[in-house]
Design an enzyme around this catalytic site. Structure first.
Site, PDB file in Angstrom:
ATOM      1  N   GLU A  55     -21.409  -0.801  26.241  1.00 13.29           N
ATOM      2  CA  GLU A  55     -20.836  -1.898  25.438  1.00 13.29           C
ATOM      3  C   GLU A  55     -19.321  -1.744  25.260  1.00 13.29           C
ATOM      4  O   GLU A  55     -18.618  -2.714  25.035  1.00 13.29           O
ATOM      5  CB  GLU A  55     -21.534  -1.985  24.071  1.00 13.29           C
ATOM      6  CG  GLU A  55     -21.266  -0.835  23.092  1.00 13.29           C
ATOM      7  CD  GLU A  55     -22.216   0.356  23.254  1.00 13.29           C
ATOM      8  OE1 GLU A  55     -22.867   0.478  24.326  1.00 13.29           O
ATOM      9  OE2 GLU A  55     -22.303   1.170  22.315  1.00 13.29           O
ATOM     10  N   ASP A  59       0.860  -1.188   0.000  1.00 17.44           N
ATOM     11  CA  ASP A  59       0.000   0.000   0.000  1.00 17.44           C
ATOM     12  C   ASP A  59       0.887   1.226   0.000  1.00 17.44           C
ATOM     13  O   ASP A  59       1.931   1.243   0.645  1.00 17.44           O
ATOM     14  CB  ASP A  59      -0.848   0.089   1.287  1.00 17.44           C
ATOM     15  CG  ASP A  59      -1.944  -0.944   1.333  1.00 17.44           C
ATOM     16  OD1 ASP A  59      -2.130  -1.640   0.314  1.00 17.44           O
ATOM     17  OD2 ASP A  59      -2.602  -1.060   2.395  1.00 17.44           O
ATOM     18  N   CYS A  65     -27.483   5.104  24.346  1.00 16.97           N
ATOM     19  CA  CYS A  65     -27.274   6.454  23.837  1.00 16.97           C
ATOM     20  C   CYS A  65     -28.499   6.940  23.043  1.00 16.97           C
ATOM     21  O   CYS A  65     -29.490   7.337  23.657  1.00 16.97           O
ATOM     22  CB  CYS A  65     -25.980   6.520  23.025  1.00 16.97           C
ATOM     23  SG  CYS A  65     -25.371   8.204  22.878  1.00 16.97           S
ATOM     24  N   HIS A 123     -22.213   4.527  26.503  1.00 16.42           N
ATOM     25  CA  HIS A 123     -22.049   3.321  25.684  1.00 16.42           C
ATOM     26  C   HIS A 123     -21.402   2.232  26.539  1.00 16.42           C
ATOM     27  O   HIS A 123     -20.193   1.981  26.412  1.00 16.42           O
ATOM     28  CB  HIS A 123     -21.170   3.628  24.468  1.00 16.42           C
ATOM     29  CG  HIS A 123     -21.857   4.459  23.444  1.00 16.42           C
ATOM     30  ND1 HIS A 123     -22.711   3.926  22.502  1.00 16.42           N
ATOM     31  CD2 HIS A 123     -21.858   5.791  23.243  1.00 16.42           C
ATOM     32  CE1 HIS A 123     -23.186   4.891  21.744  1.00 16.42           C
ATOM     33  NE2 HIS A 123     -22.695   6.042  22.159  1.00 16.42           N
ATOM     34  N   GLN A 136     -32.232   8.167  24.358  1.00 17.33           N
ATOM     35  CA  GLN A 136     -32.886   9.439  24.003  1.00 17.33           C
ATOM     36  C   GLN A 136     -34.256   9.164  23.372  1.00 17.33           C
ATOM     37  O   GLN A 136     -35.244   9.828  23.693  1.00 17.33           O
ATOM     38  CB  GLN A 136     -32.002  10.233  23.037  1.00 17.33           C
ATOM     39  CG  GLN A 136     -30.660  10.645  23.673  1.00 17.33           C
ATOM     40  CD  GLN A 136     -29.726  11.344  22.681  1.00 17.33           C
ATOM     41  OE1 GLN A 136     -30.022  11.439  21.493  1.00 17.33           O
ATOM     42  NE2 GLN A 136     -28.586  11.816  23.167  1.00 17.33           N
TER      43      GLN A 136
HETATM   44  N1  GLN Z   1     -27.268  11.324  18.017  1.00 14.65           N
HETATM   45  C1  GLN Z   1     -27.304  11.345  19.440  1.00 14.65           C
HETATM   46  C2  GLN Z   1     -26.436  12.458  20.006  1.00 14.65           C
HETATM   47  O1  GLN Z   1     -25.598  12.991  19.353  1.00 14.65           O
HETATM   48  C3  GLN Z   1     -26.876  10.010  20.006  1.00 14.65           C
HETATM   49  C4  GLN Z   1     -25.451   9.675  19.752  1.00 14.65           C
HETATM   50  C5  GLN Z   1     -25.141   8.213  19.927  1.00 14.65           C
HETATM   51  O2  GLN Z   1     -26.036   7.380  19.933  1.00 14.65           O
HETATM   52  N2  GLN Z   1     -23.886   7.880  20.040  1.00 14.65           N
HETATM   53  O3  GLN Z   1     -26.609  12.835  21.141  1.00 14.65           O
END
Ligand code: GLN
Length: 552
Positions: free
Chosen positions: A526, A154, A393, A524, A397
């Site tokens: 995870e 590469d 996340c 997150h 929301q």
């Molecule tokens: N879009 C949403 C925010 O910016 C959630 C971001 C996400 O899920 N990582 O707050």
């Protein structure tokens, strides 16, 4: 502390023949087996692209964006490294060409090169070497293993390979080169071919680098005849050519490497004494669970980053998938995971009924408008039908939006990410983000990395964690609008996790009496789930899913 101590050892992993053969897993496994010898290991990933970090790339383009504690947005391989090593990695353990070039250009603008002509060699190469050495120094490890992304030949990774070559010259005896190659078995021939690997070694030789070890990836194990042929053609000792056939589970790779004594071979070349005989027992116990899970628990992930052309790409949610699996294995079941395209529920609302066959539903992280109403319908269905729901996340929301609309009576409620003119902006932009978005300052500017969160005692979240203050990694620009918190709580939504100053809602849940498991987190989790340390919230979610399964 920018220079590694004398005698620090380095292993550079490069790829031959083609990409996508598991170089990241090979590197993570190599780290694992060395760590099992009692040595301290850090793993470094080099991504040769010009993006300054992985944060601006679409997940269908490059897989998941893995966020470190520090907030650096990196490649998904960093997730594999942390999972295999069971260790947090630092921002110095990741670099891209863009990051290196940017630092050199910034220095040039500051006149730090004293009026010299600034060039790829030596200046950019030196900046790369400095980064390798800084990663080694800051990690305080015995061995730094560096995976150089891309394939030999590469254009874009050439400077990194050259930097590694210079390291080999400067640290004689302390640097090893490992080439992860691929040996095809064309179906028309039914025979394993060594020639592409021979070519790849020749190409590496043209950089002035000779591999010490070849990891021979293939669909099949490497036989003696081909091992000997490769040895003679590539000038690599036959015992240093490691057979690496396809496996059912990536977690079997370290044990397979040790069948060919890879840790012994590497430590011999590096003249490093192991601190113990290989201790992979805990890992082997986990790897066995992967194969022995009894009974399935069916989890649906309602998302959008699945399609690339005719292919389904689950890489966009790699950490979510692994986190689900770890928690399932430790509870003795296997997770059967289905990809559910949110957009389908939007276009065909009746389709959402199919969710009743699932034991648990996840809406993972995401951005933008696509499939939003489909995700909200899925969340409503999970809430009304008491199907365990876990929102990550964006999934938290949208759980809040759904609750606002359908329970709190806030008609037309939404996130301002989608609808700036919503009458009820229950999810709104974080104040510090407004200016950044206005200036189109997108790269690395979200609320990123680890932040602490206080948990309400007796809540589902607090009972799952067993602690009152936790820390999780974040990546978002929007938050629960503080102005709606009271109204939502008055109608039954519980914000059980908050930032220590109380302003930011980090976890939303419904009480146990109302729903078996309905919980969303702004973070997150995870990203911190590990094979040997499954995540408490995923454990609780999977437990609820198993309970639902049992009742069926
Ligand atoms: N879009 C949403 C925010 O910016 C959630 C971001 C996400 O899920 N990582 O707050």
């Amino acid at each position: 502390m920018n220079r590694a101590r004398a005698g620090h050892k380095y292993i550079f992993v490069v790829g031959g023949v083609m990409s996508g053969v598991g170089k990241g897993i090979a590197t993570a496994s190599l780290g694992k087996i060395l760590a099992a010898r009692g040595l301290s290991i850090n793993l470094v990933k080099v991504d040769p692209y010009l993006n300054v970090d992985a944060g601006t790339m679409n997940p269908t383009e490059h897989g998941e964006v893995f966020v470190l504690d520090s907030g650096l947005e990196t490649d998904q391989d960093m997730g594999n490294y942390e999972r295999f090593l069971n260790r947090d990695l630092g921002p110095e353990d990741y670099m891209t060409s863009g990051m290196v070039y940017k630092s050199v250009i910034d220095r040039e603008r500051n006149l730090d090169y004293g009026g010299k002509c600034v060039e790829a060699v030596p200046h950019v190469r030196d900046a790369i070497i400095e980064r390798f050495e800084r990663a080694a120094a800051l990690s305080n490890s015995d061995i730094t293993v560096v995976e150089i992304g891309g394939t030999i030949g590469d254009f874009s990774n050439a400077l990194f390979i050259d930097a590694a070559r210079v390291m080999y010259m400067r640290h004689k005896g302390d640097v090893v080169f490992v080439m992860v190659s691929y040996l095809p078995v064309p179906s028309t021939l039914g025979e394993m071919k060594t020639r592409p690997t021979q070519h790849a070694v020749t190409a590496l030789n043209s950089y002035g680098v000779q591999p010490d070890v070849i990891i021979a990836r293939s669909t099949h194990p490497l036989d003696k005849k081909r091992k000997e042929k490769l040895a003679i053609q590539c000038s690599v000792e036959a015992n240093c050519i490691i057979s690496a056939p396809d496996v059912d589970s990536i977690y079997d790779v370290p044990v397979n490497f040790e069948r060919d004594n890879l840790s012994e071979i590497l430590l011999n070349i590096l003249q490093l004494e192991p601190k113990q005989s290989a201790d992979l027992q805990e890992w082997k116990d986990f790897a066995a669970k992967v194969h022995n899970g009894q009974g399935d628990v069916k989890i649906g992930i309602v998302g959008k980053y699945f399609d690339t052309g005719d292919f389904v790409l689950s890489d966009a949610y790699l950490s979510v998938i692994e986190a689900i699996k770890f928690s399932a294995y430790t509870q003795g079941v296997r997770a059967q995971i289905d990809w559910l395209n949110a957009k389908a529920y939007q276009d065909h609302p009746e389709k959402v009924e199919e969710l009743s066959q699932y034991d648990g539903i996840i809406v993972p992280g995401g951005f933008g408008e696509t499939g939003i109403e489909g995700k909200i319908s899925a969340i409503k269905f999970a809430r009304e039908n008491k199907i365990p729901y876990f929102g990550l996340c964006y999934g938290m929301q949208l759980m809040t939006v759904e609750y606002a609309r359908n329970v709190a009576g806030l008609q037309g409620a939404n996130t301002t990410e989608i609808d700036q003119n919503t009458p009820h902006p229950v999810i709104a932009i974080l104040p510090e983000q407004i200016e950044k978005l206005a200036k189109k300052d997108y790269g690395g500017t979200m609320r990123l990395g680890s932040y602490p969160c206080d948990l309400t005692s007796g809540s589902i979240a607090q009972e799952a964690y067993g602690e009152s203050t936790i820390s999780e990694r974040h990546r978002h620009r929007y938050e629960v609008n503080p102005e709606y918190v009271k109204q939502l709580e008055d109608t039954g939504l519980v914000f059980s996790g908050r930032s220590p100053d109380g302003h930011l809602m980090e976890i939303a849940e419904l009480p146990k009496e109302v729903h078996p498991f309905m919980l969303g987190t702004q973070a997150h989790p995870e990203l911190k789930a590990r094979p040997l340390a499954p995540h408490p919230l995923f454990n609780a979610f999977i437990k609820a899913a198993i309970d639902r399964r049992a009742k069926k």
